[in-house]
Design an enzyme around this catalytic site. Structure first.
Site, PDB file in Angstrom:
ATOM      1  N   GLY A  57       0.812  -1.207   0.000  1.00 51.15           N
ATOM      2  CA  GLY A  57       0.000   0.000   0.000  1.00 51.15           C
ATOM      3  C   GLY A  57       0.851   1.265   0.000  1.00 51.15           C
ATOM      4  O   GLY A  57       2.023   1.256  -0.377  1.00 51.15           O
ATOM      5  N   LEU A 112      -4.442  -5.642  -4.140  1.00 52.93           N
ATOM      6  CA  LEU A 112      -3.422  -4.599  -4.089  1.00 52.93           C
ATOM      7  C   LEU A 112      -2.071  -5.158  -3.641  1.00 52.93           C
ATOM      8  O   LEU A 112      -1.954  -5.741  -2.557  1.00 52.93           O
ATOM      9  CB  LEU A 112      -3.868  -3.489  -3.140  1.00 52.93           C
ATOM     10  CG  LEU A 112      -2.892  -2.319  -2.963  1.00 52.93           C
ATOM     11  CD1 LEU A 112      -2.714  -1.574  -4.278  1.00 52.93           C
ATOM     12  CD2 LEU A 112      -3.383  -1.376  -1.864  1.00 52.93           C
ATOM     13  N   ASP A 113      -1.048  -4.969  -4.494  1.00 51.56           N
ATOM     14  CA  ASP A 113       0.338  -5.340  -4.189  1.00 51.56           C
ATOM     15  C   ASP A 113       0.474  -6.805  -3.778  1.00 51.56           C
ATOM     16  O   ASP A 113       1.340  -7.149  -2.973  1.00 51.56           O
ATOM     17  CB  ASP A 113       0.911  -4.435  -3.090  1.00 51.56           C
ATOM     18  CG  ASP A 113       0.996  -2.982  -3.513  1.00 51.56           C
ATOM     19  OD1 ASP A 113       1.167  -2.724  -4.716  1.00 51.56           O
ATOM     20  OD2 ASP A 113       0.872  -2.094  -2.639  1.00 51.56           O
ATOM     21  N   ALA A 114      -0.368  -7.668  -4.331  1.00 51.06           N
ATOM     22  CA  ALA A 114      -0.366  -9.072  -3.929  1.00 51.06           C
ATOM     23  C   ALA A 114      -0.197 -10.032  -5.096  1.00 51.06           C
ATOM     24  O   ALA A 114      -0.350 -11.235  -4.926  1.00 51.06           O
ATOM     25  CB  ALA A 114      -1.655  -9.399  -3.171  1.00 51.06           C
TER      26      ALA A 114
END
Length: 305
Positions: A223, A249-251
């Site tokens: 994040g 998100l960002d995964a």
């Protein structure tokens, strides 16, 4: 779309041509459930067509019921003309019997790449500089930004620059405009510090993989504001992560990571400065490996040959 500005750029500063090393060179990537006979079937298919295998890398998550991954590089005269026919033959003769997913590519053809960026220029300019120096075998065809700030730098490389402003109220409209610019034109989209979260609908429609650079060693500090949070936590290592973008998100599946040691004396601004170098190198590696067909996705992880 209202607010979208268009730039007519000069002809691209770089014209890529096939190097002698890549001429008549193919790359084959496969993934399937592991079982006996896979490598033999692939090698026999290539041998029957007069191809010489120059490199072969393979990996199995478990030889008993695991997932098998293979990357082969081969040389074959007249490959460009034969490739469409070979794809159909490989599908019928090898892929279908083994229930494979595969990609068969001409190594001499550069991938068409678009870059999305906001105001931070370090990752963007590093990619463009390496492309201009022919260190990256790809074709940068477009830069899109939600700010006008980097127009002169980008057009100086001979690359078209499109300004598509984004606000909370116009996000859907902005993504629709970006899709009009991207869809069907590119093989890869790179987020070079593009500080916007892409919607699931955008990812479904863009028609190409999307690689992001995140300024932390994921899964730590996902994040916004990772350097500030790292400073507050007193970490001794900071890093960067290049990953494929998913709706989480960002995964998404991680392609490459790296770190640098920091100390209690470093404030958030110094962490940001130190981290920028890591971001550049990590993103460059991920883009290069993707464009060299070295990355295969395995669920939420990757195999990188």
């Amino acid at each position: 779309m209202r607010g979208v500005s268009h730039t007519t750029a000069p002809a691209p500063a770089v014209t890529l041509s096939a190097s002698p090393r890549d001429a008549d060179t193919g790359r084959l990537l496969i993934s399937c459930d592991d079982r006996p006979g896979i490598v033999a079937a692939v090698a026999a298919f290539l041998r029957e067509r007069g191809a010489n295998i120059a490199q072969s890398d393979q990996y199995s998550t478990d030889p008993e019921g695991g997932r098998f991954f293979l990357r082969m590089v081969f040389h074959m005269g007249g490959l460009a003309e034969a490739l469409p026919r070979m794809e159909g033959e490989f599908s019928a003769e090898v892929a279908e019997p083994f229930d494979m997913r595969f990609q068969l590519r001409d190594a001499s053809v550069p991938k068409r790449v678009a870059i999305l960026v906001s105001r931070y220029d370090h990752c963007l300019l590093d990619l463009l500089w390496r492309w201009r120096r022919r260190e990256l075998h790809l074709d940068v065809g477009l830069v899109i930004s939600n700010h006008p700030d980097l127009r002169d730098e980008v057009t100086g490389f001979g690359v078209p620059y499109e300004h598509v402003p984004v606000t909370r109220d116009t996000k859907a409209e902005a993504e629709a405009a970006e899709l009009e610019l991207l869809r069907g034109r590119f093989d890869l989209v790179v987020l070079a510090r593009y500080m916007q979260v892409l919607s699931a609908g955008f990812l479904e429609q863009v028609g190409a993989p999307v690689i992001n650079i995140h300024h932390s060693f994921l899964p730590a500090f996902a994040g916004a504001g990772p350097y500030e949070r790292a400073r507050e936590r007193g970490v001794k290592l900071i890093g960067a992560t290049a990953h494929y973008v998913t709706e989480d998100l960002d995964a998404g599946p991680i392609i490459e990571q790296d770190v640098i040691r920091v100390s209690h004396r470093d404030n958030a601004a110094e962490l940001t400065r130190l981290g920028a170098d890591i971001e550049r190198t990590v993103l460059e590696r991920a883009v290069r490996w993707h464009c060299e067909d070295r990355v295969l996705v395995n669920a939420n992880t990757t195999v990188v040959f």
